[in-house]
Design a protein around this motif. Structure first.
Motif, mmCIF file in Angstrom:
data_model
loop_
_atom_site.group_PDB
_atom_site.id
_atom_site.type_symbol
_atom_site.label_atom_id
_atom_site.label_comp_id
_atom_site.label_asym_id
_atom_site.label_seq_id
_atom_site.Cartn_x
_atom_site.Cartn_y
_atom_site.Cartn_z
ATOM 1 N N MET A 100 0.828 -1.212 0.000
ATOM 2 C CA MET A 100 0.000 0.000 0.000
ATOM 3 C C MET A 100 0.864 1.265 0.000
ATOM 4 S SD MET A 100 -3.123 -0.875 -0.271
ATOM 5 C CE MET A 100 -2.770 -2.382 -1.106
ATOM 6 N N GLU A 101 1.943 1.237 0.759
ATOM 7 C CA GLU A 101 2.852 2.383 0.783
ATOM 8 C C GLU A 101 3.571 2.551 -0.549
ATOM 9 O OE1 GLU A 101 5.385 1.827 4.188
ATOM 10 O OE2 GLU A 101 3.797 2.376 5.588
ATOM 11 N N ALA A 102 3.931 1.436 -1.182
ATOM 12 C CA ALA A 102 4.652 1.494 -2.451
ATOM 13 C C ALA A 102 3.788 2.047 -3.578
ATOM 14 C CB ALA A 102 5.179 0.106 -2.827
ATOM 15 N N ILE A 103 2.489 1.727 -3.575
ATOM 16 C CA ILE A 103 1.632 2.195 -4.673
ATOM 17 C C ILE A 103 0.955 3.534 -4.384
ATOM 18 C CG2 ILE A 103 1.236 -0.129 -5.558
ATOM 19 C CD1 ILE A 103 -1.500 -0.149 -4.272
ATOM 20 N N ALA A 104 1.052 4.017 -3.150
ATOM 21 C CA ALA A 104 0.437 5.298 -2.789
ATOM 22 C C ALA A 104 0.990 6.431 -3.666
ATOM 23 C CB ALA A 104 0.679 5.600 -1.315
ATOM 24 N N GLY A 105 0.101 7.230 -4.198
ATOM 25 C CA GLY A 105 0.501 8.386 -4.994
ATOM 26 C C GLY A 105 0.973 8.054 -6.410
ATOM 27 N N LYS A 106 0.791 6.822 -6.842
ATOM 28 C CA LYS A 106 1.278 6.431 -8.176
ATOM 29 C C LYS A 106 0.174 6.461 -9.232
ATOM 30 C CE LYS A 106 5.346 5.585 -6.532
ATOM 31 N NZ LYS A 106 5.265 6.272 -5.266
ATOM 32 N N ASN A 107 -1.026 6.902 -8.870
ATOM 33 C CA ASN A 107 -2.146 7.036 -9.801
ATOM 34 C C ASN A 107 -2.320 5.781 -10.641
ATOM 35 O OD1 ASN A 107 -4.315 8.062 -11.187
ATOM 36 N ND2 ASN A 107 -3.134 9.538 -12.384
ATOM 37 N N ARG A 108 -2.487 4.652 -9.964
ATOM 38 C CA ARG A 108 -2.695 3.323 -10.558
ATOM 39 C C ARG A 108 -1.535 2.845 -11.421
ATOM 40 N NH1 ARG A 108 -8.058 5.934 -11.768
ATOM 41 N NH2 ARG A 108 -6.414 7.300 -12.344
ATOM 42 N N GLY A 109 -0.400 3.516 -11.330
ATOM 43 C CA GLY A 109 0.776 3.125 -12.102
ATOM 44 C C GLY A 109 1.195 4.187 -13.101
ATOM 45 N N LEU A 110 0.338 5.158 -13.366
ATOM 46 C CA LEU A 110 0.655 6.210 -14.332
ATOM 47 C C LEU A 110 1.872 7.032 -13.922
ATOM 48 C CD1 LEU A 110 -2.928 7.495 -15.190
ATOM 49 C CD2 LEU A 110 -1.273 6.573 -16.829
ATOM 50 N N LEU A 111 2.054 7.236 -12.613
ATOM 51 C CA LEU A 111 3.131 8.098 -12.124
ATOM 52 C C LEU A 111 4.337 7.328 -11.591
ATOM 53 C CD1 LEU A 111 0.931 10.737 -10.241
ATOM 54 C CD2 LEU A 111 1.789 10.822 -12.601
#
Length: 194
Positions: free
Chosen positions: A8-19
């Motif tokens: 959850m911490e790793a994917i936070a703020g990544k906009n589903r992978g876009l960022l």
């Protein structure tokens, strides 16, 4: 729980992978693999009470989904995958935003068939592309109810040839509120129950 929190911490703020940058993608895939090793559900396909429901996409490597955001004037909103075990149905719904009053929707309805304890064959049956306001879109659940009642929409609404439009999905992690899947094209999907 540590593995789930790390993901959850790793994917936070990544906009589903876009960022996500390339090094972040590698780290996220590592966190996913660690969590998959500790899957609490040994036969995810048979765990209908856990599978059933509406799921929101948190992260994916699927270029097909992420490329929707690359069209001029369009922004990818929430992406949902809804599973109806009793009818062996899967509904993929992507909300699209951009110009005011022109919010869109891209949806695909499919049927699934269990192939093993963790793999399902998916055959795509129907595609619907249109403006949310013209199809009276309120939520994934109400939209799916309209589809299941056989409603036709004021949209691009057409049947798909399921012999050509099919694939498989492995459910590699499943608990009460998190699901991870890997598709036949090599994509990874991380979803949370809504």
């Amino acid at each position: 729980m540590f593995g789930k929190l790390a993901l959850m911490e790793a994917i936070a703020g990544k906009n589903r992978g876009l960022l996500a940058t390339e090094p972040e993608k590698v780290a996220i895939l590592g966190a996913i693999a660690q969590l998959e090793e500790r899957n609490p559900t040994s036969s995810p396909v048979e765990a209908s009470e856990l599978l059933e429901g509406d799921w929101r996409l948190l992260y994916t490597t699927s270029s097909g989904l992420l490329n929707i955001d690359r069209f001029p004037l369009l922004k990818l909103g929430q992406i949902y995958q809804s599973i109806r075990v009793q009818t062996s149905s899967i509904y993929n719904i992507a909300e699209i935003y951009g110009l005011p009053y022109l919010e869109g929707l891209v949806s695909v309805a499919a049927k699934f068939e269990p192939l093993s304890q963790r793999r399902v064959q998916v055959k795509f049956k129907r595609s619907i592309l249109g403006l949310q306001r013209l199809i009276s879109y309120q939520s994934p659940a109400s939209f799916i109810q309209q589809i299941e009642q056989g409603q036709k929409f004021a949209a691009v609404d057409f049947a798909l040839d399921s012999r050509e439009q099919q694939g498989w999905l492995d459910i590699t992690y499943l608990d009460n509120d998190l699901r991870i899947g890997r598709g036949n094209e090599g994509s990874v999907f991380v979803l949370t129950k809504v």
